[in-house]
Scaffold this motif. Sequence first.
Motif, PDB file in Angstrom:
ATOM      1  N   VAL A  13       0.949  -1.297   0.093  1.00 34.00           N
ATOM      2  CA  VAL A  13      -0.467  -0.254  -0.449  1.00 34.00           C
ATOM      3  C   VAL A  13       0.663   1.213   0.100  1.00 34.00           C
ATOM      4  O   VAL A  13       2.477   1.485   0.431  1.00 34.00           O
ATOM      5  CB  VAL A  13      -0.483   0.187   1.311  1.00 34.00           C
ATOM      6  CG1 VAL A  13      -1.735   1.225   1.462  1.00 34.00           C
ATOM      7  CG2 VAL A  13      -1.470  -1.417   1.283  1.00 34.00           C
ATOM      8  N   VAL A  14       0.344   1.930  -1.009  1.00 35.66           N
ATOM      9  CA  VAL A  14       0.817   3.257  -1.446  1.00 35.66           C
ATOM     10  C   VAL A  14       0.599   4.414  -0.125  1.00 35.66           C
ATOM     11  O   VAL A  14       0.988   4.717   0.339  1.00 35.66           O
ATOM     12  CB  VAL A  14       1.576   3.673  -2.494  1.00 35.66           C
ATOM     13  CG1 VAL A  14       2.576   5.613  -2.500  1.00 35.66           C
ATOM     14  CG2 VAL A  14       2.165   2.203  -3.401  1.00 35.66           C
ATOM     15  N   TYR A  15      -0.478   4.683  -0.405  1.00 34.00           N
ATOM     16  CA  TYR A  15      -1.443   5.157   0.191  1.00 34.00           C
ATOM     17  C   TYR A  15      -3.000   4.851   0.170  1.00 34.00           C
ATOM     18  O   TYR A  15      -3.827   3.965  -0.692  1.00 34.00           O
ATOM     19  CB  TYR A  15      -1.946   6.608   0.495  1.00 34.00           C
ATOM     20  CG  TYR A  15      -2.125   7.028  -0.593  1.00 34.00           C
ATOM     21  CD1 TYR A  15      -3.832   7.765  -0.671  1.00 34.00           C
ATOM     22  CD2 TYR A  15      -0.992   7.231  -1.682  1.00 34.00           C
ATOM     23  CE1 TYR A  15      -4.038   7.981  -2.349  1.00 34.00           C
ATOM     24  CE2 TYR A  15      -1.456   7.879  -3.185  1.00 34.00           C
ATOM     25  CZ  TYR A  15      -3.337   8.654  -3.313  1.00 34.00           C
ATOM     26  OH  TYR A  15      -3.675   8.983  -4.593  1.00 34.00           O
ATOM     27  N   THR A  16      -4.053   5.015   1.218  1.00 33.23           N
ATOM     28  CA  THR A  16      -5.001   4.828   1.094  1.00 33.23           C
ATOM     29  C   THR A  16      -6.496   5.795   1.280  1.00 33.23           C
ATOM     30  O   THR A  16      -5.877   7.102   1.710  1.00 33.23           O
ATOM     31  CB  THR A  16      -5.803   3.991   2.355  1.00 33.23           C
ATOM     32  OG1 THR A  16      -5.656   4.621   3.332  1.00 33.23           O
ATOM     33  CG2 THR A  16      -4.938   2.140   2.279  1.00 33.23           C
ATOM     34  N   GLY A  17      -7.900   5.724   0.520  1.00 33.52           N
ATOM     35  CA  GLY A  17      -8.571   6.734   0.311  1.00 33.52           C
ATOM     36  C   GLY A  17      -9.453   6.453  -0.425  1.00 33.52           C
ATOM     37  O   GLY A  17     -10.615   5.637  -0.400  1.00 33.52           O
ATOM     38  N   TYR A  18     -10.568   7.478  -0.166  1.00 34.33           N
ATOM     39  CA  TYR A  18     -12.047   7.810  -1.325  1.00 34.33           C
ATOM     40  C   TYR A  18     -11.673   7.820  -2.425  1.00 34.33           C
ATOM     41  O   TYR A  18     -10.953   8.717  -2.527  1.00 34.33           O
ATOM     42  CB  TYR A  18     -12.810   8.574  -0.334  1.00 34.33           C
ATOM     43  CG  TYR A  18     -12.361   8.372   0.964  1.00 34.33           C
ATOM     44  CD1 TYR A  18     -13.013   7.353   2.310  1.00 34.33           C
ATOM     45  CD2 TYR A  18     -12.177  10.014   1.924  1.00 34.33           C
ATOM     46  CE1 TYR A  18     -12.634   7.553   3.412  1.00 34.33           C
ATOM     47  CE2 TYR A  18     -11.426   9.711   2.956  1.00 34.33           C
ATOM     48  CZ  TYR A  18     -12.474   8.723   4.267  1.00 34.33           C
ATOM     49  OH  TYR A  18     -11.641   8.366   5.077  1.00 34.33           O
ATOM     50  N   ILE A  19     -12.275   7.129  -3.451  1.00 34.55           N
ATOM     51  CA  ILE A  19     -12.935   7.760  -4.799  1.00 34.55           C
ATOM     52  C   ILE A  19     -13.473   9.040  -5.192  1.00 34.55           C
ATOM     53  O   ILE A  19     -14.323   9.358  -4.310  1.00 34.55           O
ATOM     54  CB  ILE A  19     -13.660   6.800  -5.651  1.00 34.55           C
ATOM     55  CG1 ILE A  19     -12.806   5.142  -5.667  1.00 34.55           C
ATOM     56  CG2 ILE A  19     -13.805   6.916  -6.750  1.00 34.55           C
ATOM     57  CD1 ILE A  19     -13.468   3.981  -5.867  1.00 34.55           C
ATOM     58  N   GLY A  20     -13.204   9.846  -5.981  1.00 37.21           N
ATOM     59  CA  GLY A  20     -13.506  11.236  -6.335  1.00 37.21           C
ATOM     60  C   GLY A  20     -13.505  11.036  -7.678  1.00 37.21           C
ATOM     61  O   GLY A  20     -12.842  11.053  -8.142  1.00 37.21           O
ATOM     62  N   GLY A  21     -13.580  12.418  -7.916  1.00 41.20           N
ATOM     63  CA  GLY A  21     -13.855  13.395  -9.388  1.00 41.20           C
ATOM     64  C   GLY A  21     -15.394  13.909  -9.624  1.00 41.20           C
ATOM     65  O   GLY A  21     -15.596  14.969  -8.852  1.00 41.20           O
ATOM     66  N   GLY A  22     -14.874  14.478 -10.792  1.00 45.95           N
ATOM     67  CA  GLY A  22     -16.286  15.711 -10.394  1.00 45.95           C
ATOM     68  C   GLY A  22     -18.172  15.114 -10.903  1.00 45.95           C
ATOM     69  O   GLY A  22     -18.121  13.308 -10.578  1.00 45.95           O
ATOM     70  N   ASP A  23     -18.725  16.139 -10.142  1.00 45.41           N
ATOM     71  CA  ASP A  23     -19.851  15.691 -10.677  1.00 45.41           C
ATOM     72  C   ASP A  23     -20.827  15.279 -12.012  1.00 45.41           C
ATOM     73  O   ASP A  23     -20.497  15.787 -13.493  1.00 45.41           O
ATOM     74  CB  ASP A  23     -20.565  16.636 -10.131  1.00 45.41           C
ATOM     75  CG  ASP A  23     -22.048  16.348  -9.891  1.00 45.41           C
ATOM     76  OD1 ASP A  23     -23.144  15.885 -11.041  1.00 45.41           O
ATOM     77  OD2 ASP A  23     -22.275  16.886  -8.154  1.00 45.41           O
ATOM     78  N   GLY A  24     -21.803  14.326 -11.618  1.00 51.71           N
ATOM     79  CA  GLY A  24     -21.881  13.294 -12.732  1.00 51.71           C
ATOM     80  C   GLY A  24     -22.782  13.829 -13.651  1.00 51.71           C
ATOM     81  O   GLY A  24     -23.271  13.818 -14.649  1.00 51.71           O
ATOM     82  N   SER A  25     -23.400  15.240 -13.205  1.00 50.51           N
ATOM     83  CA  SER A  25     -24.786  15.514 -14.021  1.00 50.51           C
ATOM     84  C   SER A  25     -23.672  17.432 -14.684  1.00 50.51           C
ATOM     85  O   SER A  25     -24.421  18.076 -15.180  1.00 50.51           O
ATOM     86  CB  SER A  25     -25.617  16.292 -12.761  1.00 50.51           C
ATOM     87  OG  SER A  25     -25.122  17.041 -12.205  1.00 50.51           O
ATOM     88  N   HIS A  26     -22.958  17.054 -14.514  1.00 49.62           N
ATOM     89  CA  HIS A  26     -21.783  18.367 -14.567  1.00 49.62           C
ATOM     90  C   HIS A  26     -21.371  18.333 -16.341  1.00 49.62           C
ATOM     91  O   HIS A  26     -20.751  17.295 -17.051  1.00 49.62           O
ATOM     92  CB  HIS A  26     -21.113  19.239 -14.127  1.00 49.62           C
ATOM     93  CG  HIS A  26     -21.717  19.441 -12.570  1.00 49.62           C
ATOM     94  ND1 HIS A  26     -20.608  20.164 -11.529  1.00 49.62           N
ATOM     95  CD2 HIS A  26     -22.482  19.851 -12.066  1.00 49.62           C
ATOM     96  CE1 HIS A  26     -21.008  20.393 -10.537  1.00 49.62           C
ATOM     97  NE2 HIS A  26     -22.395  20.054 -10.940  1.00 49.62           N
ATOM     98  N   SER A  27     -21.178  18.936 -16.661  1.00 49.24           N
ATOM     99  CA  SER A  27     -21.001  19.508 -18.564  1.00 49.24           C
ATOM    100  C   SER A  27     -19.906  19.406 -18.385  1.00 49.24           C
ATOM    101  O   SER A  27     -18.324  19.074 -19.375  1.00 49.24           O
ATOM    102  CB  SER A  27     -21.767  19.921 -19.966  1.00 49.24           C
ATOM    103  OG  SER A  27     -20.725  20.993 -19.067  1.00 49.24           O
ATOM    104  N   GLY A  28     -18.655  19.672 -17.386  1.00 51.32           N
ATOM    105  CA  GLY A  28     -17.234  20.283 -17.029  1.00 51.32           C
ATOM    106  C   GLY A  28     -16.398  19.892 -16.682  1.00 51.32           C
ATOM    107  O   GLY A  28     -17.339  18.636 -15.471  1.00 51.32           O
ATOM    108  N   GLY A  29     -15.638  19.978 -15.968  1.00 48.39           N
ATOM    109  CA  GLY A  29     -14.662  19.432 -15.209  1.00 48.39           C
ATOM    110  C   GLY A  29     -13.784  18.548 -15.150  1.00 48.39           C
ATOM    111  O   GLY A  29     -13.665  17.707 -16.450  1.00 48.39           O
ATOM    112  N   GLY A  30     -12.966  18.116 -14.622  1.00 44.39           N
ATOM    113  CA  GLY A  30     -12.294  16.580 -14.316  1.00 44.39           C
ATOM    114  C   GLY A  30     -12.880  15.359 -15.022  1.00 44.39           C
ATOM    115  O   GLY A  30     -14.426  15.471 -14.270  1.00 44.39           O
ATOM    116  N   THR A  31     -12.601  14.349 -16.216  1.00 38.91           N
ATOM    117  CA  THR A  31     -13.042  12.784 -16.309  1.00 38.91           C
ATOM    118  C   THR A  31     -12.814  12.134 -15.327  1.00 38.91           C
ATOM    119  O   THR A  31     -13.328  10.746 -15.687  1.00 38.91           O
ATOM    120  CB  THR A  31     -13.366  13.175 -17.698  1.00 38.91           C
ATOM    121  OG1 THR A  31     -12.301  12.985 -18.413  1.00 38.91           O
ATOM    122  CG2 THR A  31     -13.895  14.197 -18.456  1.00 38.91           C
TER     123      THR A  31
END
Length: 232
Positions: free
Chosen positions: A71-89
């Motif tokens: 293990v390098v590190y642990t955490g939580y999955i995250g990303g852009g809002d699924g209802s938004h048209s922009g942001g990171g994919t």
Amino acid sequence: MFIILKGDDDDDAADNVVNYIWNILGGGGDDVGTHPANDCKQEFMTCETRNSSVVYTRWGGSDCTPDTSHVVYTGYIGGGDGSHSGGGTNPLCLPETPEYNNELIASGRFRSLVYGAEIQANDYLPWKDLYENDPLCAVCLAQGRSTSLMIPAKRTCPQGWTKEYEGLLMANYRTLAGHDYLCVDSNPEVRPGSAPDLNGFLLYPAVGVCGSSLACPPYIDNAELPCVVCTW
């Protein structure tokens, strides 16, 4: 430095080069020729990757395969809002303990927004109790290997590869903003107390669609697709 090679033929000369370099790099004794010339020829990838490593992410798990990775590190999955048209994919494995630079924190409208993830698998019976929960993740280091590969629609790795974990292929809902397909662990771990429906980076099971250009059979219409993560 020049190396003068003497051998009965070109193969002998090539073997001398292998032995000489091996010993210079500390692979054998003081005398040229103490390391068997054919070891690296017979186990090319072993010799090539002996001191290499590769990093992969275990989506939906807080640990790595004990016998193969660390293990390098642990955490939580995250990303852009699924209802938004922009942001990171692309998905993110957000560390459990973030470190902020207070000097750079400011308020403003023009930002790329990062949300936590939720499992949207209410009609996938094996995961019915995980609906709306926030999945965990772990970044893993596989030593002695040089590449990682996620294979959709498979549960086993090709011959010679190491299986890190298998899971369920997931992505966003078809009418919402797309993001990368993820191989989410078949026995996902979630953040305790994360069941409220807050949306964000959404994960839906991926299924095959027959009647399109998909080859059916062997693919099955509307059947959830598995996946496997392998290293070499």
